[in-house]
Enzyme design. Structure first.
Site: not given
Length: 590
Positions: A47, A126, A155, A259, A281
């Site tokens: 997300p 989400q 977040c 990573n 992401a």
């Protein structure tokens, strides 16, 4: 491994005829049984704030062969639970499962974009929340159109601190438990959670157990702490995720996050952490084809869309990614065919071109639409022969679109075209001036990208292929060669990762962030006054301690102390003054 068929296996009911009893709900699967019902996906599109919308999810899946596309699990962008349950316009603008509104699913049961069983499953929606009632009501709106609902606990932005959600719920374990358990007990589909690691492995383990005990079917673990963001992002700690894997029951489903620069890092992360799945992401934003395995790359090589250099470095061409992305917007969001374009340029072909049939082979044809939600595209009612209007401060003929798929385009292009627009700044300037939904401008940008890509490929063929050298300028990306993951960074330098990831500037590639000490040296990260005073005080104390030790340490121990000293210096932490932030749509949330 079972293949996901695009249909929910739990919680679905059909409308009952008047006067009849409602049908019994199917058994809700949870935990590993639920994970296996989705086909046990290994790769997960994470997300991202306003960046993992429908069109981008479809683009990311398009690089996989059609039968393999359901194997990619995807998350929606983070939605605000309170706003979602209270405001219909927020629902209609951020989640579009039907042609009308998710607020009244019986009015138009025909699937549209988000959660469409044909091409947008499996899908997790989400939410961020700090009130169990708000979260449950919001989740009930989306439950018919997704496979599970996820709680954002990662977040790190300042807006999350102000709103008391995301990673800033870590200090409220009772509230977190209530949020997860409320969904687990009352929602017809499973609940999952995405978290960040804490300062200690033991604390992270207690945190994970809290979520699982509350009813989370799986946990997605970002291997960075809350303060690791922006220039302070640094490396994700895979060892903590491995510790969770070894400490939690075997049936626990865990996703790892962090990573991931290139495709080779996906499987390496699974190996190092023992996780069931791995998320990408930022790696996905820079290279939407990151999830494509050997089968997808093989098809790309045949069509000329996937480039391979003579030294083994390879990647997806930016021009075809942009072309494919715009085609998705035309066909699915705008409900019309893309304009006719020149064939894709392929070097070393007798005709210099190759038919572009990738969309037909990898993207399903959208179903006919009827009265879709308005996208509010810009319109110009003027006649073609009429002289252009004088420039004004505000163009009143332009209506800003409401579709999240159109609003996200500019940010996506800046991400995956980064090396190209850094070299060809006139394209960057044109992209900066582009307005959401202005497809004519994006077509011009596509034409420019195709022109410079053609030029770049011909120059590469002429200057580099025979010599086998690699001079790619600003390109920074992963290529599957050498070490990956955490091992690509040596001490406090990202140089090894940068070198491993180099590509031509017209190939999609990862962006390697400088490590915190590198950012400090370059001036992009600055210490505040308090941090400077603290650092100076620590340095004075260290010097005084060394002087005292030198007088007391026997001569035979002096050499040992000299060996230990560099290790101590590497462990010094940099205290940075927190900065005031606004929510950023391009920032990975969690």
């Amino acid at each position: 491994m079972t293949q996901y068929n695009g249909q929910c296996d739990y919680g679905e009911t059909s409308p009952s005829p008047p006067g009849t009893a409602p049908p019994a709900k199917r058994r809700k699967l949870t935990g590993r049984a639920f994970y296996e019902s989705l086909g046990s996906p290994k790769y997960v599109l994470a997300p991202m704030v306003d960046q993992s919308e429908f069109a981008w999810r479809l683009l990311s899946r398009s690089f996989l062969p059609r039968p393999q596309q359901p194997s990619l699990l995807a998350y929606t962008p983070m939605l605000h639970a309170r706003l979602y349950q209270k405001t219909q316009s927020y629902r209609d603008h951020h989640f579009q499962p039907t042609h009308t509104s998710s607020s009244n699913p019986t009015a138009d049961p025909v699937a549209y974009l988000d959660g469409n069983p044909t091409y947008d499953r499996p899908l997790i929606v989400q939410f961020c929340a700090n009130d169990p009632h708000d979260l449950l009501q919001a989740a009930e709106y989306v439950a018919p159109y997704c496979d599970a609902v996820d709680l954002n606990l990662g977040c790190p932005q300042g807006i999350a601190r102000k709103g008391h959600y995301g990673s800033f719920l870590q200090e409220s374990p009772n509230l977190i438990h209530s949020l997860v358990s409320t969904l687990a007990k009352n929602l017809d589909i499973p609940v999952t959670a995405k978290m960040r690691i804490l300062n200690t492995k033991e604390g992270t383990l207690r945190y994970a157990k809290l979520l699982l005990d509350a009813g989370a079917s799986w946990i997605a673990v970002h291997g960075r702490r809350r303060e690791q963001k922006g220039h302070e992002t640094g490396l994700a700690d895979w060892s903590v995720i491995r510790y969770l894997r070894e400490s939690l029951p075997k049936e626990t489903v865990i996703f790892a996050n962090g990573n991931i620069l290139g495709h080779e890092d996906l499987d390496l992360c699974l190996e190092k952490t023992g996780a069931d799945g791995v998320m990408s992401a930022e790696g996905n934003l820079c290279d939407p084809g990151i999830f494509a395995g050997e089968d997808g790359r093989r098809e790309g090589k045949k069509s000329g869309e996937y480039w391979v250099g003579n030294d083994g470095r390879s990647g997806w061409r930016m021009d075809i990614v942009l072309r494919r992305y715009l085609d998705i917007l035309y066909r699915f969001v705008l409900d019309k065919e893309p304009p006719r374009r020149n064939p894709l340029f392929i070097p070393n072909r007798t005709t210099d071109t190759y038919p572009d049939t990738s969309m037909e082979s990898t993207i399903p044809t959208p179903r006919p639409q009827s009265s879709p939600l308005s996208t509010s595209l810009p319109s110009d009612p003027r006649d073609e022969n009429e002289p252009p209007k004088k420039k004004s401060k505000k163009d009143r003929s332009y209506a800003r679109p409401t579709s999240p798929n159109l609003l996200a385009v500019q940010a996506h292009l800046f991400h995956f075209l980064r090396p190209l627009v850094s070299k060809h700044t006139y394209i960057r300037d044109k992209l900066a001036r582009a307005r959401p939904g202005d497809m004519e401008v994006y077509e011009e940008i596509l034409s420019d990208v195709e022109d410079v890509t053609r030029q770049g490929m011909l120059e590469w063929e002429r200057d580099h292929e025979q010599a086998g050298s690699l001079d790619v300028g600003v390109a920074v990306a992963g290529d599957g060669r050498g070490n990956a993951g955490e091992e690509q960074y040596e001490g406090e330098s990202s140089g090894k990762a940068v070198e491993r990831c180099r590509r031509p500037w017209w190939i999609c590639q990862a962006y390697v962030r400088p490590l915190p000490k590198e950012a400090l040296e370059k001036g992009s990260l600055k210490l505040g006054k308090k941090a400077m005073k603290k650092l100076e005080a620590e340095e004075r104390t260290r010097v005084e301690d060394e002087a005292a030790e030198a007088e007391a340490v026997p001569k035979g121990v002096e050499e040992k102390r000299k060996v230990v000293e560099p290790v101590r210096e590497e462990m010094d932490e940099i205290d940075v003054v927190p900065r005031k932030e606004m929510a950023k749509e391009t920032m990975v949330c969690g």
